[in-house]
Structure formats: structure tokens, C-alpha cells
Design an enzyme around this catalytic site. Structure first.
Site, PDB file in Angstrom:
ATOM      1  N   ASN A 479       3.877  -1.471  -3.615  1.00 39.62           N
ATOM      2  CA  ASN A 479       2.758  -1.597  -2.692  1.00 39.62           C
ATOM      3  C   ASN A 479       2.898  -2.830  -1.808  1.00 39.62           C
ATOM      4  OD1 ASN A 479      -0.059  -1.293  -1.719  1.00 39.62           O
ATOM      5  ND2 ASN A 479      -0.367  -3.167  -2.910  1.00 39.62           N
ATOM      6  N   GLU A 480       2.884  -2.610  -0.502  1.00 31.80           N
ATOM      7  CA  GLU A 480       2.846  -3.703   0.483  1.00 31.80           C
ATOM      8  C   GLU A 480       3.979  -4.707   0.321  1.00 31.80           C
ATOM      9  OE1 GLU A 480      -1.200  -5.034  -0.216  1.00 31.80           O
ATOM     10  OE2 GLU A 480      -1.964  -3.800   1.389  1.00 31.80           O
TER      11      GLU A 480
END
Ligand code: NAG
Ligand code: NAG
Ligand code: NAG
Ligand code: NAG
Ligand code: NAG
Ligand code: NAG
Length: 933
Positions: A479-480
Site C-alpha cells: 500500500n502506497e
């Protein structure tokens, strides 16, 4: 062929299976003790479980979600907890070998049998097996397993302090509550996140078995990888839908498999019970502890599996048997699956697409069975801080709400835990695509060999475990990481940026990509949740995927987007939203309902600024283990109240509880309106050069009762957001787009159907008492429209200053459509699509509201609520129901004109009130936000 025996246990109510050559003891159930020597606590335990849950069951602690227990129960996590079994019954005395199999231990565990250490674990996401043949030999009559779980925060702090451990610049390592989470392979949000608590639980969170073999030629299947793809399919290229299907089955086993083993398969249609294929698997190979083979099925024989809204969820059962050379069956595995291709298209835009008006760059959208579609949905976070209490019933209710909400895809956010199979099973049945991710988030992670080896085991196990689920849509690395971590580390350490990019690629590309491709031909992989895609893929290069990073050209689009802006001044300014191919995260937090607060906080704390309410808001997170960071929590509370003050009437009720409840409602109004504004904008993009094909908002559901981005509260109650999303995710919608700076209003019909829709739009101006505005303010009353496949059509456009509106604060435009078209895979049948929307030329707090005199009545005969506004336009009409029941209204959070009656049903999902909740249903509207009562 098998003989089954069941033994009764003294205290383990477990099922024991004895087959001819093996004895399997299920270690789940009670019959365990949980203890802490240091604290002198010993209570009955269960498996699967976690220490907090067993302490709660033994009444040593109060509900962990109550009040500020997130902070007050830290003593649990600072200690070791040991799970000790009662003497294990039903063991065989003449076995040749014995193993213990753990499907999940959370996380740092020392495993002992009869006082002898048999192994240690350090990864919550792996399946572990230990050979206990020797250790068991001495204690088969009173075998006792003991699992000593260490304190994860303490262990990772020790790792961090080791001078040999990796270090990073300060910037990217995001700390929520406990630090150093990147050193552990444990659910990262266990250490806190901006929507949840930090309990860092420990325990045997998945099932465990003891397996004994009486013969040499005997195997026990541990994990099965069933991969179904179109012949020749390659993960990152569009599958050829005319090719036959390949069914590849690969079984990981415990025990010894004779060399000349073979495999057979039977594929059965679960609806008709017809066998569509059976026979021997070809090209059977045994490699280590896995046996693999495959078979071909003609291209058109299986019925396809489709996501909800796009067709049927056809399911098949695949039974695979392993046999020795004398055709004796050695093992037998059945998986439920479906035939579909799902492909994340990140290929460069083609000339043909350019000719259609699509902007250059790269694609970023999903294709199911070769068809582009609009992905509608949200982000799924862990539904509880304690997974063992996530029940199938609760997940059924949640996924029913997803489908009722017109959502066809969820992004299963990293970094919670890989979903258990039962959740994928529900998604398979209901047609919800699950974009899945490996568990890495908002930090740089170690790249030393032991860490990479540990990660590799986790990846291979989980890719193989869930690969047969037709709902599985994608694997993403984390994530990210690319969109957030790389820029942060570039800012923190610009001189060594290329080194850090290399670190990123080592883990997410060089290590993980080949592991995905080796175990799945059917699923695409992207290294990080939000990115600009890749330039090319070369599977024989050391870095097999060359990321595009910033090699972009202006005017081109490449990426999916994530967007958060807590400056509520621009919440409805379309010009501030990202223009991209797909929106995978966006949002703003709101308060849960009064009823949900009442589950978690004491009566005295039911006001907006109570310490408990404020400190349960973890946006912004404390950032340390200090528990009373009012400053950070208050900033997030402020963002909600400022947004309300800017756009909505501010509640000021005499009764403090009523006032609290009205404020909670107001934050939900803002949230719903803001998400609606963005979803409409992204869907409009399907007909614009960016060819935008997905919006997944942040976040579907809550992990606990607190202010968060969720649309569904912890116990299943829908916020205004989920009702709004249900409405705006309908296939054909009409939407107003208002540029309040330029005064320009544009109205579009948006359709994600695969066929043309045709219909009529009605545009009607009324004042707030419901009376028509003279000459419809200069707006045409009706227009005909046509919208092409997955496209948009502007049906009206004006400058507000060109309209004859006597009073902009006393006007509302009601927009509605009535259209005909065909549903995807619905044959030639023509369906009718209706949708209604509204627009006011000022924000709600500037409206000259009148009391609409809205009321609700209940008709017991047809179990329907009737809502009417007798005196004026009822805006933000809200049906509310009391605690004790879970479910949802057909429709809620709507505009009602005087004289209209709406008949609405409530879908009960769970009722603890014996039907009495019906008496407690109320209705209110925006007007009620302005009154003192
Ligand atoms: C706590 O548990 C960890 C992990 O099993 C172990 O390494 C450590 O020795 C334990 N400490 C105590 C005091 O039991
Ligand atoms: C088995 O291997 C041969 C040779 O590589 C190949 O032609 C055939 O398609 C394979 N069979 C299956 C079912 O994959
Ligand atoms: C093996 O498959 C048969 C059906 O062919 C089934 O009846 C039996 O229960 C299976 N055995 C196991 C151990 O799963
Ligand atoms: C896609 O386009 C980029 C230029 O943006 C180019 O460098 C790359 O080689 C192209 N990839 C493929 C697979 O053609
Ligand atoms: C892409 O951009 C990176 C920096 O973001 C640069 O190092 C690299 O050389 C570029 N690659 C190409 C093919 O232009
Ligand atoms: C209005 O349009 C302008 C120009 O396209 C844009 O910059 C601005 O953000 C828009 N404002 C709103 C409120 O949508």
C-alpha cells in the site's frame, strides 16, 4: 476406501479423523489454558483465539473496545502469553511419523511438545509444520503442546536496537502507535492505524492439526493451488478468449509420495451437477513436497463466472485425487472455483484507442472475460482487531451490503491480514471482485536475506491458497509504497535515492513478481497499490518489471489515483480532484451514529468533545506510544466540524445527547456529499479522454466504533455514505456538475452498461415549499438522450445567471431519468433504469428551509414504512432505527417532495429485539438539524 473413526475427547471437542494410513487430530476448540507467568494469570483458552479474547471470556478484562481500553490494556501486550493444551487424546501409538500443522500463529512463537522445543515462528501469515515424531515418542500418552507467544512490540524494538539491523531515513517510516512494525511479518495495523486501535494481539489465530502416518506411502494435503487460465495466458497481457482453458492443480503435501504417483480430476457444474470433465491430469511432476499436473477443457464448455451486475456467478467443483501406481487413492482435494479471466490492463494506449478519443499514455483498468467494465466499490480493512471473532455470519451481512450497495469490487487493503478462505468463498458466491495485496504498508521494509526468505514463504503460501477463488482480481505488492514512500525517502535522502529505488525493486519486483508468476498464470501483479504502471516486462531480466515512475508526458494519463484533501474549502471543487484512469482511494472521515457510540462509550462521554470520543479519533494518529495525544486527535475532530460549519446548518439542540447525535449526522452529510461529488466526477471520466474506469472509495467498513472514513459501522449499521453510494453506483445515473466559481452548471447521464441506453430526462425547478418555479426558470422540462456503451452524455448545460430564479436560496432542481437498455449478459430483455438526483444553487446552510412536516408510518401487513413530506421539500430525509437490529432500508438519505409518498422496506439481517425495533423507527430531515428540540 477410507475408514473414519471419531474419538470423543475429554475436553477437546475436536474431530479426529483416522484414515487407513493416517490419523488427523483437530486441535481446535476449548481444552487449552492461557497463562502468563509474570502476571500470575491462568484462564481457560480456545483455539483459534487470541489472548485478549480468552481474557475477555474469563472476565479478567472488560470488552477491549470499551472506552479507552485501547490504551488501558497495554499490560496485555507487554507480556508473554502461553497456550497450553490439555493432554491430546486419540493419538496413534504405532505411527511412523507425526507432525503438527499450524495454519496461523500470531506471531513470535516458541512451540514445545512435552517440554521439548520443536520450533519457533516469526510470521503470522505462514502455515507452519513441525516434525514431532521424536518428541512425541516419549509422551504419546500425555502429549501436551505449549505455544509461548512473545510480545510483538518488545521483540521488534529489540530487533531495531540490534546494530546489525537495517535502518532508514526518518521520513517514510510511518508510526501510528507502536514503532518498528516493519521488522515483523504481523498485521501492520495491529500497531495502530488512523482508523483503528493498537492491541497487538497474540495467539494461535488459525486452526491447527496433529497428523500421524502409519505407513510410508501416505500423504496429507496442506495447501492446494488451483490455477485456471486460457491456454497461453501471461499475467500482464490480455488473455485470448478463444483459447481452451487450462486447469492446473498443484498440491503441497506432508508425508512421502511414491515416485510414480498420478493425478485425476473431476470438474462438476455445481448448478446442474453435470461433470464437464474428468480423467487423468497430464504432465504430472513431483517437486519437493508438491505434486502438479494439468488438463485442458474446451474453450466454450464451462459457463463463465461474472462479477455481480455483469452476469451470473457460475461455480464449479474441482476434485483432484492423487494415486499411487496401483491406483490406490492417497489423497483427495476438492475446491470450489469458477471459470473467468480477470486482467489488469496497464498496456500502452493503442492507436485504435487514440482514434476513439482516449488520451495517450497507458491503460489502467480491469477486464473480466475480455470485457472492460467500470469497477465500483470501496476499500476493505480488517473487520475486527481480533480476527478469531470475525464470524462467517458477520461477513455474509457485510458482503450482502456490498452487493446491495451496487459495488462489484473491493480493494482488500494491505496491511491487515490475508483474507481467510471463507471470505473469498462469500465473494465468489456474491460476485464481489477482491483486489488483494501483500501485507506491506507506508514504510520501507528490510531486504536482508532472512527477511526476504520469510516473505517468500508467505507469498507462495497465500498466492497458492487463494488462487482458485474466481473473486480474486489482482495481487498488489503493498500500500502506497511507490506513490508515498519513494517520494518521502527522496525528500529525506536525495543523494541516495537510486539506492532506495533499488531497495524497493528488490522486494516488490525482483522477489515477489516471479513468485506470483510461478504460482499463478491467471492473476496480474502490480508492485504497489497506486502507481504509473510499467514501461515493459521482461521476465528474464533481474528486475523483471521496469516501472514508469516519473517518465511521463503531460497530457497523457497512466495511473490510478489516491486523493485526500482535508481542506474542506475545496471539497466540492472538481478542479482539485485527480484526473486519472482509476481512483482507488479517496475520502474524508465522519462520526458514527449515536447508536454505535452507545456500544462503546459510557453515557457521560456522549458529547463531541469528551476525552473518550476525541481520543478514539486516531486521525491524526498519536505517532507514539503516548496515549493521550489530544492535539493530533483534535485536529481530525476539527476537520469534521469545520466542514459542517462551512456547508450545513449547525445543530444547537437543548438536549445534549440529541445535539451530539445531530452533529454526528451532520458530519455524515458532509461525508456522503463529498464522496458523491467525487464518484460522479470519476464516473463522468468514463466518457472523457482519461477513460476513467473505476472508483473505490476509502473505506467500506469499520474495525471498531470511532470516527473514521467507513460507510458501514462496526456492527453493520449503514452510514449515509453507504446509502448514497448505493444510489450513485447504479448503472445509469443523472448527475449535476456545478462549478460554483464560474456559475456553470452541466448535467450528464452516465451509464456503465455495455449496450446503448435511451431515455428521457426530466428537469424540474421547485421552491422549498414544493411549488413549481415560473417557466421552470428557463430550463427545458424534458430532453431525450442516448448514451453509448460505458459512456456519458451531457444533456443540459447553462450558466446559473442565465436562469430566472427569483431566489437562489429557495430553489431546487429535481433531475430524473427514465431509460431503456439491456443488462450485461442479460440476453435480449430490455430493462428500465430510473434515477433521481437534485441540485441546489447554494450550499445547504444557505437554503431558506421550511419545515417539510415529514413523517413515517408502518404498515404491518406488508412490512413497509411509508414516508411523506406534507409541507415542503424534505432534504436529507433520514430513516433511523434503534439499537439491537442490523439491516438496511431499501432507500435512505433522499429528497422527498411534498405530496410524494415513498414505501420503503427494511431488510433485517439480525434482530435481537424480537421485532420491537419497528416501534423505534423515526424519520428526520435537514430541517431538524436547525431546530432546538
Ligand atoms: C516470550 O516469547 C518469545 C517468543 O516465543 C520467546 O522468545 C521468549 O523467550 C519468551 N519469554 C519468556 C519470558 O517466556
Ligand atoms: C503437457 O506438456 C506438453 C509438452 O510441453 C504440452 O504440449 C501439453 O499441452 C501439456 N498438457 C497440458 C494439459 O498442459
Ligand atoms: C474423496 O472424494 C470422494 C468423492 O469422490 C469423497 O466421497 C470422499 O469423501 C473424499 N475423501 C476425502 C478424504 O476427502
Ligand atoms: C510503452 O510506452 C513507453 C513510452 O511511454 C515505452 O517506453 C515503452 O517501451 C512502451 N511499452 C511497450 C511494452 O511497448
Ligand atoms: C525513468 O525515470 C527514472 C527516474 O524517475 C530514471 O532514473 C530512468 O532513467 C527513467 N527511465 C527511462 C526509460 O526514461
Ligand atoms: C471551475 O472551473 C475551473 C476551470 O476549469 C477550475 O479550475 C475550478 O477548479 C472549478 N471550480 C469548481 C468549484 O469546480
Amino acid at each position: 476406501m477410507y475408514s473414519w473413526k471419531t474419538f470423543a475427547l475429554v475436553s477437546l471437542p475436536a474431530i479426529i479423523q483416522t484414515v487407513l494410513a493416517q490419523n488427523v487430530v483437530d486441535l481446535s476448540g476449548d481444552g487449552w489454558t492461557v497463562s502468563s507467568k509474570a502476571l500470575n494469570i491462568s484462564v481457560p483458552g480456545r483455539l483459534p483465539s487470541q489472548a485478549h479474547l480468552d481474557l475477555l471470556a474469563a472476565k479478567v478484562i472488560d470488552e477491549p473496545y470499551h472506552g479507552l481500553n485501547d490504551f488501558d490494556l497495554r499490560w496485555i501486550v507487554n507480556n508473554n502469553w502461553t497456550y497450553t493444551s490439555d493432554p491430546i487424546q486419540g493419538l496413534s501409538k504405532n505411527s511412523k511419523s507425526s507432525y503438527v500443522v499450524f495454519n496461523g500463529l500470531d506471531t513470535f512463537t516458541t512451540v514445545e511438545l512435552c517440554g521439548q522445543i520443536i520450533g519457533t515462528t516469526n510470521n503470522q501469515f505462514r502455515q507452519y509444520t513441525f516434525d514431532i515424531s521424536k518428541a512425541l515418542g516419549k509422551c504419546v500418552d500425555d502429549a501436551v503442546l505449549s505455544l509461548n507467544f512473545g510480545s510483538a512490540p518488545k521483540i521488534v524494538n529489540d530487533i531495531a536496537e540490534d546494530p546489525n539491523s537495517q535502518t532508514w531515513p526518518y521520513g517514510p517510516q510511518q508510526i501510528y502507535e507502536f514503532p518498528n512494525r516493519w521488522f515483523m511479518r504481523k498485521e501492520q495495523s495491529d500497531f495502530g492505524w488512523d482508523w483503528g486501535p493498537a492491541f497487538a494481539p497474540v495467539g494461535p489465530w488459525q486452526r491447527a492439526y496433529l497428523v500421524q502416518f502409519d505407513e510410508d506411502e501416505s500423504v496429507y494435503p496442506l495447501n492446494t493451488d488451483l490455477d485456471i487460465f486460457r491456454q497461453g495466458q501471461i499475467n500482464h497481457l490480455a488473455p485470448d478468449q478463444s483459447q481452451p482453458w487450462v486447469v492446473n492443480a498443484s498440491i503441497d503435501f506432508l508425508g512421502n509420495l511414491p515416485n510414480q504417483s498420478s493425478m485425476t480430476v473431476e470438474v462438476k457444474d455445481l448448478e446442474s451437477a453435470k461433470v464437464i470433465k474428468s480423467g487423468s491430469l497430464e504432465n504430472v511432476t513431483i517437486s519437493g513436497q508438491s505434486i502438479t499436473g494439468s488438463i485442458i477443457i474446451d474453450a466454450d464448455v464451462p459457463k463463465l463466472w461474472w462479477p455481480t451486475g455483469l452476469g451470473k456467478q457460475n461455480l464449479y467443483s474441482v476434485n483432484v485425487k492423487i494415486q499411487n501406481k496401483n491406483k490406490k487413492e492417497l489423497a483427495n482435494v476438492t475446491k470450489r472455483t469458477g471459470f473467468r479471466t480477470i486482467f489488469l490492463n496497464q498496456l500502452n494506449i493503442t492507436d485504435e484507442q487514440l482514434a476513439q478519443g482516449i488520451a495517450p499514455g497507458a491503460n489502467w483498468h480491469f477486464e473480466v472475460n475480455g470485457k472492460e467494465f467500470y469497477a465500483k466499490g470501496s476499500n476493505f480493512i480488517p473487520p475486527d482487531a481480533f480476527w478469531p471473532r470475525v464470524t462467517e455470519e458477520k461477513m455474509q451481512r457485510l458482503f450482502t451490503a456490498v452487493v446491495a450497495g451496487n459495488q462489484n469490487m473491493l480493494r482488500v487493503w494491505s496491511s491487515g491480514a490475508y483474507l481467510p478462505d471463507f471470505i473469498y468463498d462469500i465473494a465468489d458466491e456474491l460476485g464481489v471482485l477482491l483486489w488483494s495485496e501483500f501485507q506491506f504498508s507506508d514504510a520501507m521494509y528490510p531486504t536482508d536475506q532472512p527477511f526476504l526468505d520469510n516473505v517468500a514463504e508467505e507469498i507462495v503460501y497465500n498466492v497458492r491458497r487463494v488462487n482458485h477463488h474466481p473473486s480474486l482480481a489482482l495481487w498488489a505488492g503493498g500500500n502506497e509504497i511507490e506513490s508515498l514512500e519513494l517520494p518521502l525517502i527522496k525528500a529525506a535522502d536525495p543523494q541516495h535515492y537510486s539506492y532506495w529505488v533499488g531497495e524497493y525493486e528488490k522486494l516488490y519486483i525482483s522477489l515477489i513478481l516471479p513468485l506470483v508468476y510461478e504460482n499463478s498464470r491467471s492473476i496480474s501483479y502490480m508492485p504497489s497499490s497506486t502507481n504509473n504502471g510499467y514501461l515493459y516486462v521482461n521476465l528474464s531480466a533481474p528486475i523483471p518489471m521496469a516501472e514508469r515512475y516519473d517518465n511521463t508526458t503531460s497530457g497523457s494519463y497512466y495511473s490510478d489515483t489516491d486523493h485526500y484533501n482535508y481542506d474542506s474549502r475545496v471539497a466540492f471543487d472538481y478542479g482539485t480532484y485527480p484526473v486519472g484512469r482509476f481512483a482507488n482511494e479517496f475520502g474524508y472521515h465522519s462520526m458514527p451514529s449515536l447508536q454505535t457510540w452507545q456500544q462503546a462509550v459510557d453515557h457521560d462521554d456522549l458529547h463531541f468533545n469528551s476525552s473518550t470520543v476525541v481520543l478514539r479519533n486516531h486521525h491524526y494518529p498519536p505517532g507514539t506510544t503516548d496515549t493521550h495525544n489530544f492535539k493530533n486527535s483534535s485536529m481530525g475532530m476539527g476537520e469534521m466540524t469545520i466542514a459542517v460549519e462551512r456547508y450545513y446548518p449547525m445543530p444547537n439542540k437543548h438536549d445534549s445527547i440529541a445535539n451530539f447525535s445531530a452533529w454526528c449526522d451532520a458530519t455524515q452529510m458532509f461525508q456522503a456529499d463529498m464522496y458523491k461529488s467525487q464518484i460522479q466526477f470519476y464516473r463522468l471520466g468514463s466518457g472523457r479522454p482519461e477513460r476513467q474506469l473505476g472508483s473505490l472509495y476509502w473505506q467500506l467498513e469499520d474495525i471498531w466504533q470511532a470516527p473514521t472514513w467507513a460507510g458501514i459501522e462496526y456492527d453493520g449499521r449503514w452510514k449515509k455514505l453507504h446509502y448514497m453510494a448505493r444510489d450513485i453506483y447504479q448503472p445509469v445515473i443523472i448527475s449535476p456538475f456545478w462549478n460554483y466559481t464560474t456559475g456553470h452548471l452541466s448535467v450528464s447521464v452516465i451509464s456503465d452498461l455495455w449496450d446503448t441506453v435511451r431515455g428521457t430526462v426530466n428537469l424540474t425547478w421547485v421552491d422549498l415549499s414544493g411549488k413549481p418555479i415560473a417557466r421552470n426558470a428557463g430550463t427545458p422540462k424534458t430532453r431525450k438522450f442516448t448514451v453509448g456503451s460505458l459512456n456519458t452524455t451531457e444533456v443540459y448545460s447553462t450558466k446559473l445567471s442565465d436562469l430566472s430564479l427569483p431566489d437562489k436560496t429557495d430553489a431546487i432542481l429535481v433531475l430524473s431519468i427514465d431509460a431503456q437498455g439491456r443488462l450485461p449478459n442479460g440476453g435480449s430483455a430490455v430493462s428500465t433504469f430510473t434515477h433521481r438526483n437534485q441540485f441546489t444553487p447554494v450550499f445547504p446552510n444557505k437554503l431558506s428551509l421550511v419545515d417539510p412536516k415529514v413523517n413515517v408510518s408502518f404498515n404491518a401487513k406488508n412490512q413497509t414504512f411509508t414516508v411523506e413530506a406534507k409541507n415542503g421539500v424534505s432534504l436529507y430525509t433520514w430513516l433511523d432505527y434503534p439499537a439491537g437490529v442490523v439491516g438496511y432500508f431499501d432507500e435512505n438519505h433522499f429528497t422527498l417532495l411534498p405530496g410524494e409518498r415513498k414505501n420503503i422496506k427494511f431488510h433485517v439481517q439480525k434482530d435481537e429485539t424480537d421485532g420491537e425495533w419497528v416501534e423505534g423507527v423515526t424519520v428526520r430531515s435537514l430541517w431538524d438539524q436547525t431546530t432546538p428540540e
